[in-house]
Scaffold this motif. Structure first.
Motif, PDB file in Angstrom:
ATOM      1  N   ALA A  61       1.041  -1.435  -0.076  1.00 33.06           N
ATOM      2  CA  ALA A  61       0.048  -0.235   0.262  1.00 33.06           C
ATOM      3  C   ALA A  61       1.259   0.973   0.202  1.00 33.06           C
ATOM      4  O   ALA A  61       1.790   1.334   0.666  1.00 33.06           O
ATOM      5  CB  ALA A  61      -0.983   0.555   1.005  1.00 33.06           C
ATOM      6  N   CYS A  62       0.681   2.239  -1.041  1.00 34.97           N
ATOM      7  CA  CYS A  62       0.925   3.760  -1.258  1.00 34.97           C
ATOM      8  C   CYS A  62       2.354   3.274  -1.544  1.00 34.97           C
ATOM      9  O   CYS A  62       3.536   4.796  -0.513  1.00 34.97           O
ATOM     10  CB  CYS A  62       1.323   3.635   0.350  1.00 34.97           C
ATOM     11  N   MET A 113     -10.796  -0.899   7.163  1.00 31.83           N
ATOM     12  CA  MET A 113     -11.856  -0.587   8.731  1.00 31.83           C
ATOM     13  C   MET A 113     -12.859  -2.011   7.627  1.00 31.83           C
ATOM     14  O   MET A 113     -13.765  -1.946   8.822  1.00 31.83           O
ATOM     15  CB  MET A 113     -11.702   0.725   8.814  1.00 31.83           C
ATOM     16  N   ALA A 114     -13.535  -0.700   6.615  1.00 34.25           N
ATOM     17  CA  ALA A 114     -14.995  -1.626   6.431  1.00 34.25           C
ATOM     18  C   ALA A 114     -14.458  -3.450   6.076  1.00 34.25           C
ATOM     19  O   ALA A 114     -15.404  -3.414   5.654  1.00 34.25           O
ATOM     20  CB  ALA A 114     -14.448  -0.706   5.098  1.00 34.25           C
ATOM     21  N   LYS A 115     -13.417  -3.612   5.706  1.00 27.84           N
ATOM     22  CA  LYS A 115     -13.260  -4.795   5.443  1.00 27.84           C
ATOM     23  C   LYS A 115     -13.466  -5.885   6.794  1.00 27.84           C
ATOM     24  O   LYS A 115     -13.994  -6.744   6.761  1.00 27.84           O
ATOM     25  CB  LYS A 115     -12.372  -5.102   4.924  1.00 27.84           C
ATOM     26  N   LYS A 116     -12.938  -5.317   7.954  1.00 27.04           N
ATOM     27  CA  LYS A 116     -12.715  -5.517   9.080  1.00 27.04           C
ATOM     28  C   LYS A 116     -14.269  -5.619   9.689  1.00 27.04           C
ATOM     29  O   LYS A 116     -14.961  -6.755  10.129  1.00 27.04           O
ATOM     30  CB  LYS A 116     -11.712  -5.059   9.817  1.00 27.04           C
ATOM     31  N   ILE A 168      -6.060   3.637   2.087  1.00 36.90           N
ATOM     32  CA  ILE A 168      -6.480   2.479   2.346  1.00 36.90           C
ATOM     33  C   ILE A 168      -6.508   1.691   4.093  1.00 36.90           C
ATOM     34  O   ILE A 168      -6.870   0.630   4.577  1.00 36.90           O
ATOM     35  CB  ILE A 168      -4.612   2.132   2.697  1.00 36.90           C
ATOM     36  N   ARG A 169      -6.149   3.195   4.790  1.00 35.95           N
ATOM     37  CA  ARG A 169      -6.833   3.020   6.283  1.00 35.95           C
ATOM     38  C   ARG A 169      -8.365   2.395   6.184  1.00 35.95           C
ATOM     39  O   ARG A 169      -8.996   1.653   7.277  1.00 35.95           O
ATOM     40  CB  ARG A 169      -6.508   3.741   7.196  1.00 35.95           C
ATOM     41  N   THR A 199      -3.350  11.154   2.276  1.00 42.17           N
ATOM     42  CA  THR A 199      -4.580  10.401   1.466  1.00 42.17           C
ATOM     43  C   THR A 199      -4.294   9.150   0.903  1.00 42.17           C
ATOM     44  O   THR A 199      -5.640   8.207   1.490  1.00 42.17           O
ATOM     45  CB  THR A 199      -4.304  11.401   0.001  1.00 42.17           C
ATOM     46  N   CYS A 200      -2.968   8.652   0.588  1.00 41.59           N
ATOM     47  CA  CYS A 200      -3.017   7.223   0.573  1.00 41.59           C
ATOM     48  C   CYS A 200      -3.243   6.534   1.252  1.00 41.59           C
ATOM     49  O   CYS A 200      -4.251   5.921   1.461  1.00 41.59           O
ATOM     50  CB  CYS A 200      -2.402   7.092  -0.469  1.00 41.59           C
TER      51      CYS A 200
END
Length: 133
Positions: A52-53, A93-96, A88-89, A83-84
Motif C-alpha cells: 500500500a502507498c 476498517m471496512a473490510k474488518k 487504505i486505512r 490521502t493514500c
C-alpha cells in the motif's frame, strides 16, 4: 511421415520405459492419517503482492532527498501520501467490519477464515461425506 527411422531402430514390442528403468516397481500408497476434510480453516492470510502507498512513499523519498530532507519543500508528496494512507486505512476498517458482520461476499476468494469457519460450522463436511460413502 518419414520413410526411415532417424535412429535406425527397429520397432518391436519392447516397452522403452522398462528398458530405461528396469526396477520400475509400482509404489504402494500408505495412508498415514485418515483422508477426510476438516471442519475448520487455518487462520493464515494471503499477503498482498502490491504494498500500500509504495509509489507515493518513493516519490516522497526522492523529493526529500533532493530538498536535503526538508519537509517544507515537498507539500504535494506529503499530502498524496497522507490521502493514500487514509484511503487504505478506511478500506481496511471496512473490510474488518464486513468480516465481523458476516456479510455475504461476492466471491469465495473474498471469504475470511472466520467467515469460512462460520460456514463450516453451519454446514459440516463430515455429515456430507457420510452420505457419499
Amino acid at each position: 511421415m518419414r520413410a526411415t527411422d532417424p535412429l535406425n531402430v527397429q520397432k518391436t514390442d519392447v516397452d522403452y520405459a522398462q528398458m530405461s528403468f528396469p526396477n520400475n516397481k509400482p509404489i504402494k500408497f500408505r495412508e498415514v492419517a485418515p483422508m477426510q476434510l476438516r471442519d475448520r480453516v487455518s487462520l493464515k492470510r494471503l499477503r498482498d503482492t502490491e504494498r500500500a502507498c509504495l509509489a507515493e512513499m518513493m516519490t516522497l523519498f526522492t523529493c526529500l532527498a533532493k530538498k536535503d530532507f526538508e519537509t517544507s519543500g515537498c507539500p504535494k508528496e506529503i499530502a498524496a501520501l497522507n490521502t493514500c494512507y487514509k484511503d487504505i486505512r478506511d478500506e481496511s476498517m471496512a473490510k474488518k467490519q464486513r468480516a465481523l458482520q458476516q456479510a455475504p461476499v461476492s466471491s469465495i476468494r473474498e471469504l475470511t477464515s472466520h467467515q469460512a469457519n462460520a460456514l463450516l460450522k453451519k454446514f459440516p463436511l463430515r455429515h456430507l461425506m457420510k452420505k457419499v460413502r
